[in-house]
Motif scaffolding. Structure first.
Motif, PDB file in Angstrom:
ATOM      1  N   THR A  25       0.835  -1.201   0.000  1.00 43.79           N
ATOM      2  CA  THR A  25       0.000   0.000   0.000  1.00 43.79           C
ATOM      3  C   THR A  25       0.869   1.249   0.000  1.00 43.79           C
ATOM      4  O   THR A  25       0.626   2.209  -0.759  1.00 43.79           O
ATOM      5  N   HIS A  69      -4.704   2.100   7.172  1.00 38.76           N
ATOM      6  CA  HIS A  69      -5.417   1.168   6.295  1.00 38.76           C
ATOM      7  C   HIS A  69      -6.060   0.028   7.090  1.00 38.76           C
ATOM      8  O   HIS A  69      -5.770  -0.195   8.265  1.00 38.76           O
ATOM      9  N   LEU A 105      -5.375  -6.350  -3.405  1.00 42.92           N
ATOM     10  CA  LEU A 105      -4.776  -5.258  -4.162  1.00 42.92           C
ATOM     11  C   LEU A 105      -4.714  -5.611  -5.634  1.00 42.92           C
ATOM     12  O   LEU A 105      -4.590  -6.782  -5.997  1.00 42.92           O
ATOM     13  N   PRO A 156      -7.804   0.038  -2.220  1.00 41.73           N
ATOM     14  CA  PRO A 156      -7.758  -1.336  -1.760  1.00 41.73           C
ATOM     15  C   PRO A 156      -9.135  -1.888  -1.458  1.00 41.73           C
ATOM     16  O   PRO A 156     -10.015  -1.172  -0.972  1.00 41.73           O
TER      17      PRO A 156
END
Length: 298
Positions: A23, A242, A281, A293
């Motif tokens: 990420t 996240h 992803l 995502p």
């Protein structure tokens, strides 16, 4: 944009680490920036060179690149000593000799109610708060007097957030910090043991990190880190907390989940593109500035 992936070399990286690193990498790549690797090895007892070596092997296998050499926190205690000195000069640090047993005993009194847990563990009851730095003894922890720290900054703590489903701006309530975080340990200056909270803040500023990408399990640590940034007159990066990768029971992955280790998947013939799919992803070649995502857990 400069992001960073900052693992502790205390065990093998698992799918949750892969998701976080990818990420951070994807965000930097979309913006034409770069991702840094930082080795957060302030836990001297548990950090091992073999785990650090495996981290670099795993990340390279996933297709990630970073400027070398990676910053290793154990090599920069002089930097953190400078941060300590600045905080001491502000009068927001005090020595503490309490053991975990002392803290539990202090919180067991009927009038104290149920202990509250914060980002640094059980919220400290303030037993040593009245001590001066002149009374410091070998082995004492150094704690942040959060009430005094808030008064220095007039209680103004805020940060920007880009994590999915989170408010874009967070105003941190001073009383919530006092009640839910308390006087966190910043380290033990004499022994060179610096806490994650302080070392992370100093390094992010020193390395020019513009976006901190990490899991939502660290969201509660952010207000006290923003407080430290204010005290040390450091810039506050944008935060991106996240989602977490979880197992079939809904439990977030930990380093004890060796079955989810990236190295094991690699040994079994799994490909980096497969890892991306497993954590929700897109393939690296299919990234776009609008992609996000998936919220799907394992």
């Amino acid at each position: 944009m400069i992001t960073r992936f900052a693992p502790s070399p205390t065990g093998p990286l698992h799918l949750g680490h892969a998701f976080s690193a990818l990420t951070a990498w994807d965000m930097a790549q979309r913006a034409g920036g770069e991702m840094l690797l930082r080795i957060e090895d302030t836990d001297r007892q548990r950090s091992k060179p073999e785990w650090e070596a495996l981290i670099e092997i795993d990340l390279a296998w996933l297709g990630l690149e970073w400027p070398t050499p990676a910053r290793r926190q154990s090599e920069h205690e002089d930097d953190y000593a400078e941060a300590f000195d600045q905080l001491v000069s502000l009068g927001v640090v005090y020595p503490c000799s309490c053991t975990r047993g002392d803290i539990r005993a202090a919180l067991s009194a009927p009038q104290e109610g149920a202990p509250v847990s914060g980002p640094d563990g059980i919220v400290y009851p303030g037993t040593c708060r009245g001590r001066s730095m002149a009374s410091r003894r070998d082995g004492d922890a150094l704690r942040l007097d959060i009430r005094q720290a808030l008064s220095v900054l007039d209680g103004s703590i805020a940060f920007l957030e880009t994590g999915e489903g989170l408010a874009p701006r967070h105003e941190c309530d001073a009383q919530s910090l006092i009640d839910g975080t308390g006087d966190v340990v910043l380290g033990r200056k004499e022994t060179g043991a610096t806490s994650y909270l302080l070392a992370c803040v100093w390094d992010d500023a020193l390395q020019g990190v513009t976006h901190v990408v990490r899991g939502r399990d660290l969201f509660d640590a952010t207000p006290v880190q923003v407080l430290l940034q204010g005290l040390l007159r450091l810039p506050t990066p944008i935060y991106h907390h996240h989602r977490l990768i979880r197992d079939e029971t809904g439990r977030r992955l930990a380093k004890r989940d060796d079955a989810r280790a990236i190295a094991r998947y690699r040994d079994e013939g799994v490909q980096p593109a497969d890892i991306r799919r497993m954590v929700g992803l897109q393939p690296s070649g299919a990234m776009s500035s609008t992609s996000a995502p998936s919220r799907k857990a394992l």
